[in-house]
Design an enzyme around this catalytic site. Sequence first.
Site, PDB file in Angstrom:
ATOM      1  N   LEU A 184     -45.382 -12.256  21.262  1.00 43.17           N
ATOM      2  CA  LEU A 184     -45.516 -11.206  21.361  1.00 43.17           C
ATOM      3  C   LEU A 184     -43.415 -10.932  21.216  1.00 43.17           C
ATOM      4  CD1 LEU A 184     -46.679  -8.480  22.080  1.00 43.17           C
ATOM      5  CD2 LEU A 184     -46.332  -8.665  24.526  1.00 43.17           C
ATOM      6  N   GLY A 187     -38.511  -6.931  23.906  1.00 45.62           N
ATOM      7  CA  GLY A 187     -38.632  -7.613  25.060  1.00 45.62           C
ATOM      8  C   GLY A 187     -39.455  -6.541  25.841  1.00 45.62           C
ATOM      9  N   THR A 212     -40.059  -8.635  32.776  1.00 38.94           N
ATOM     10  CA  THR A 212     -39.416  -8.564  33.874  1.00 38.94           C
ATOM     11  C   THR A 212     -40.001  -8.325  35.373  1.00 38.94           C
ATOM     12  OG1 THR A 212     -38.680  -6.532  33.762  1.00 38.94           O
ATOM     13  CG2 THR A 212     -37.285  -8.340  32.176  1.00 38.94           C
ATOM     14  N   ARG A 232     -50.776 -12.563  33.922  1.00 35.62           N
ATOM     15  CA  ARG A 232     -49.475 -12.649  35.179  1.00 35.62           C
ATOM     16  C   ARG A 232     -49.865 -12.754  36.380  1.00 35.62           C
ATOM     17  NH1 ARG A 232     -47.248  -5.746  32.459  1.00 35.62           N
ATOM     18  NH2 ARG A 232     -45.970  -7.205  30.967  1.00 35.62           N
ATOM     19  N   GLY A 245     -28.094 -27.963  51.805  1.00 35.33           N
ATOM     20  CA  GLY A 245     -26.936 -28.094  51.706  1.00 35.33           C
ATOM     21  C   GLY A 245     -25.891 -28.680  50.401  1.00 35.33           C
ATOM     22  N   GLY A 246     -25.122 -29.663  50.155  1.00 38.21           N
ATOM     23  CA  GLY A 246     -24.498 -29.625  49.078  1.00 38.21           C
ATOM     24  C   GLY A 246     -25.200 -30.756  48.576  1.00 38.21           C
ATOM     25  N   GLU A 288     -43.666 -12.595  30.757  1.00 42.75           N
ATOM     26  CA  GLU A 288     -44.793 -12.014  31.257  1.00 42.75           C
ATOM     27  C   GLU A 288     -44.211 -10.906  31.740  1.00 42.75           C
ATOM     28  OE1 GLU A 288     -48.089 -13.948  31.870  1.00 42.75           O
ATOM     29  OE2 GLU A 288     -47.135 -15.950  30.360  1.00 42.75           O
ATOM     30  N   GLN A 346     -30.856 -22.985  65.606  1.00 39.62           N
ATOM     31  CA  GLN A 346     -32.129 -21.720  65.523  1.00 39.62           C
ATOM     32  C   GLN A 346     -32.416 -21.011  63.811  1.00 39.62           C
ATOM     33  OE1 GLN A 346     -31.951 -19.338  69.057  1.00 39.62           O
ATOM     34  NE2 GLN A 346     -32.661 -20.382  69.981  1.00 39.62           N
ATOM     35  N   GLN A 352     -30.061 -24.142  50.266  1.00 34.99           N
ATOM     36  CA  GLN A 352     -28.644 -23.390  51.224  1.00 34.99           C
ATOM     37  C   GLN A 352     -29.264 -24.620  52.115  1.00 34.99           C
ATOM     38  OE1 GLN A 352     -26.456 -21.159  50.241  1.00 34.99           O
ATOM     39  NE2 GLN A 352     -25.655 -21.852  52.786  1.00 34.99           N
TER      40      GLN A 352
HETATM   41  N1  CAA Z   1     -54.408  -2.446  29.474  1.00 37.65           N
HETATM   42  C1  CAA Z   1     -54.791  -1.074  28.478  1.00 37.65           C
HETATM   43  N2  CAA Z   1     -54.269  -0.698  27.508  1.00 37.65           N
HETATM   44  C2  CAA Z   1     -53.103  -0.187  27.629  1.00 37.65           C
HETATM   45  C3  CAA Z   1     -52.036  -0.504  28.826  1.00 37.65           C
HETATM   46  C4  CAA Z   1     -53.377  -1.594  29.686  1.00 37.65           C
HETATM   47  N3  CAA Z   1     -53.343  -2.568  31.107  1.00 37.65           N
HETATM   48  N4  CAA Z   1     -50.958  -0.706  29.075  1.00 37.65           N
HETATM   49  C5  CAA Z   1     -50.762   0.455  28.493  1.00 37.65           C
HETATM   50  N5  CAA Z   1     -51.991   0.397  28.011  1.00 37.65           N
HETATM   51  C6  CAA Z   1     -51.775   1.782  26.582  1.00 37.65           C
HETATM   52  C7  CAA Z   1     -51.691   2.970  26.493  1.00 37.65           C
HETATM   53  O1  CAA Z   1     -53.073   3.339  27.442  1.00 37.65           O
HETATM   54  C8  CAA Z   1     -51.535   4.144  25.943  1.00 37.65           C
HETATM   55  O2  CAA Z   1     -52.580   4.467  25.060  1.00 37.65           O
HETATM   56  P1  CAA Z   1     -52.310   5.994  24.188  1.00 37.65           P
HETATM   57  O3  CAA Z   1     -51.654   6.056  23.098  1.00 37.65           O
HETATM   58  O4  CAA Z   1     -53.871   5.311  23.706  1.00 37.65           O
HETATM   59  O5  CAA Z   1     -52.172   6.731  25.398  1.00 37.65           O
HETATM   60  C9  CAA Z   1     -50.422   2.844  25.275  1.00 37.65           C
HETATM   61  O6  CAA Z   1     -51.034   1.251  25.844  1.00 37.65           O
HETATM   62  C10 CAA Z   1     -49.194   3.314  26.090  1.00 37.65           C
HETATM   63  O7  CAA Z   1     -48.715   2.687  26.677  1.00 37.65           O
HETATM   64  P2  CAA Z   1     -47.413   3.409  27.721  1.00 37.65           P
HETATM   65  O8  CAA Z   1     -47.134   4.674  27.486  1.00 37.65           O
HETATM   66  O9  CAA Z   1     -47.805   2.814  28.758  1.00 37.65           O
HETATM   67  O10 CAA Z   1     -46.848   1.491  26.608  1.00 37.65           O
HETATM   68  P3  CAA Z   1     -44.715   1.927  26.788  1.00 37.65           P
HETATM   69  O11 CAA Z   1     -44.690   1.807  25.859  1.00 37.65           O
HETATM   70  O12 CAA Z   1     -44.703   3.087  27.947  1.00 37.65           O
HETATM   71  O13 CAA Z   1     -44.368  -0.335  28.192  1.00 37.65           O
HETATM   72  C11 CAA Z   1     -45.066  -1.828  29.864  1.00 37.65           C
HETATM   73  C12 CAA Z   1     -45.527  -0.058  29.324  1.00 37.65           C
HETATM   74  C13 CAA Z   1     -45.643  -2.085  30.396  1.00 37.65           C
HETATM   75  C14 CAA Z   1     -43.481  -1.546  29.489  1.00 37.65           C
HETATM   76  C15 CAA Z   1     -45.467  -2.578  28.330  1.00 37.65           C
HETATM   77  O14 CAA Z   1     -44.415  -2.405  27.200  1.00 37.65           O
HETATM   78  C16 CAA Z   1     -44.312  -3.936  28.841  1.00 37.65           C
HETATM   79  O15 CAA Z   1     -46.115  -4.008  29.531  1.00 37.65           O
HETATM   80  N6  CAA Z   1     -43.404  -4.248  28.810  1.00 37.65           N
HETATM   81  C17 CAA Z   1     -43.398  -6.074  28.377  1.00 37.65           C
HETATM   82  C18 CAA Z   1     -43.727  -6.973  27.582  1.00 37.65           C
HETATM   83  C19 CAA Z   1     -43.484  -7.990  28.559  1.00 37.65           C
HETATM   84  O16 CAA Z   1     -44.516  -8.178  29.379  1.00 37.65           O
HETATM   85  N7  CAA Z   1     -43.834  -9.336  27.555  1.00 37.65           N
HETATM   86  C20 CAA Z   1     -43.512 -10.255  28.110  1.00 37.65           C
HETATM   87  C21 CAA Z   1     -44.467 -11.069  26.887  1.00 37.65           C
HETATM   88  S1  CAA Z   1     -44.875 -12.884  26.728  1.00 37.65           S
HETATM   89  C22 CAA Z   1     -43.844 -13.868  27.370  1.00 37.65           C
HETATM   90  O17 CAA Z   1     -42.849 -13.948  28.040  1.00 37.65           O
HETATM   91  C23 CAA Z   1     -43.251 -15.250  26.607  1.00 37.65           C
HETATM   92  C24 CAA Z   1     -44.096 -16.475  26.818  1.00 37.65           C
HETATM   93  O18 CAA Z   1     -44.869 -17.017  26.085  1.00 37.65           O
HETATM   94  C25 CAA Z   1     -44.581 -16.847  28.387  1.00 37.65           C
END
Ligand code: CAA
Length: 406
Positions: free
Chosen positions: A124, A130, A366, A243, A340-341, A364, A279, A337
């Site tokens: 993703l 990010g 921040t 998550r 210690g060392g 997944e 303590q 902590q």
């Molecule tokens: N379930 C279903 N639909 C959802 C949803 C959910 N949990 N959250 C949002 N949506 C839908 C909304 O309803 C909206 O739909 P409509 O346009 O039809 O109304 C649409 O998605 C957009 O939603 P938002 O306006 O809330 O979206 P946003 O741009 O504000 O983003 C956010 C929200 C929570 C910040 C999201 O972008 C996010 O989670 N960002 C973090 C991404 C992430 O976790 N990345 C890590 C990837 S994995 C990784 O780390 C690597 C690895 O290999 C471990």
Amino acid sequence: MIPFLTEENLKWKELAREVAEKVVRPLAAKYDQLQEYPWEVKDAMAEAGLLGVWIPKEYGGHGAGVLDLCLVTEELSKACGGIGVAFAVNALGSFPIILSGTEEQKKHYLPQIAKGEKLIAFGLSEKFAGSDAGSLRTRAEKSAGGWIINGEKKWTTNGGIAEIYSVFAVTDPESQRARISAFIVEKDDPGFSITKIEDKMGIRAVPVVELDFENCEVPEDRLLGGKTGQGFKQAMMTLDRARPGVAGQGVGLAQGALDYAAVYANRRQQFGKSIGSFQMIQGMLADMSARVEAARYLVYAAAKNIDNGASNISALAAQAKLFATDTAMSVTTDAVQIFGGYGYMKDYPVEKFMRDAKITQIYEGTNQVQRMVTARHVLKGARDLKHLEEFIPNEVQKDVDLGTED
Ligand code: CAA
């Protein structure tokens, strides 16, 4: 023991603990140092049936839920946080197929993952996308035989060793709401390659890589669920279920570091006494223990509610992840902590817990994103609390009513 854990939950927890103690703990330092994937641990996890825990029975898994995913991840992470995510990231990669795949996609891919024959990763994040996952740029365009993907992905855990990838790409750049679609990419697809293997602070047992797509052509039947425009929602629905697994990793890391710190506090002598008799050390151990217990209850309750089909699963997952992983960071830091060392040195096990814990606050989503998701939920819920309005004096509104607001 948590009262609502069922026999089945306890069975998975116990099985994972056995694998963790027999196989993972003795190898944790080795794979951290080598920064290599522990295939022998993967084989032990597969043999114990752990890699199919969250996969529905009809597709070769055990049909257990998010709570069992958390319990297994916790037990593995008590011994090694890197191996904890080496396990849990397969759930992150496969949830898109479980939640949104066509019947054919589920039948084809899920049994191989459940048996541990193939690993899966989740693509993703990108260099410029990010936290703002919706702004991703990787492009998929329709071709005669399917789709041609161009672009790159960053921080893909399991990348390179995984055979299967859930990949998110823009299919309709003009659309606001249906811009992104998800695809299943296979390791040998022409035009797909791994361009960078990261050298990491922690979770060194599992690779984190960059993916590159250069005119990577995938057949039509790799479009997830056979539908375009669903990608962002599919990614968010996946993260809602994955998550809690990171939260379980946080609980495991925190408990694992606390266990080492307590054993060491009993053993280490200073001023003619064990440091555990002081303590200030007792205060630290008590706070660490209370935080771990609170995190564990929150994570299990959130996971159970998600399994039971709660409506607010995004907030449940976000709260569990932020609280448990912030706990992991603070408890593992305190464990260093107490040592210690010695704690700062790689000969001792606790600095690894601290390094492994850091990423749990980042990947997944921040913990700032988790707070954003949680706060949005709290503010939305407050709209139903109109009866509280009359108890909150509103000086500004009074001025507006009197026309004296300037
Ligand atoms: N379930 C279903 N639909 C959802 C949803 C959910 N949990 N959250 C949002 N949506 C839908 C909304 O309803 C909206 O739909 P409509 O346009 O039809 O109304 C649409 O998605 C957009 O939603 P938002 O306006 O809330 O979206 P946003 O741009 O504000 O983003 C956010 C929200 C929570 C910040 C999201 O972008 C996010 O989670 N960002 C973090 C991404 C992430 O976790 N990345 C890590 C990837 S994995 C990784 O780390 C690597 C690895 O290999 C471990």
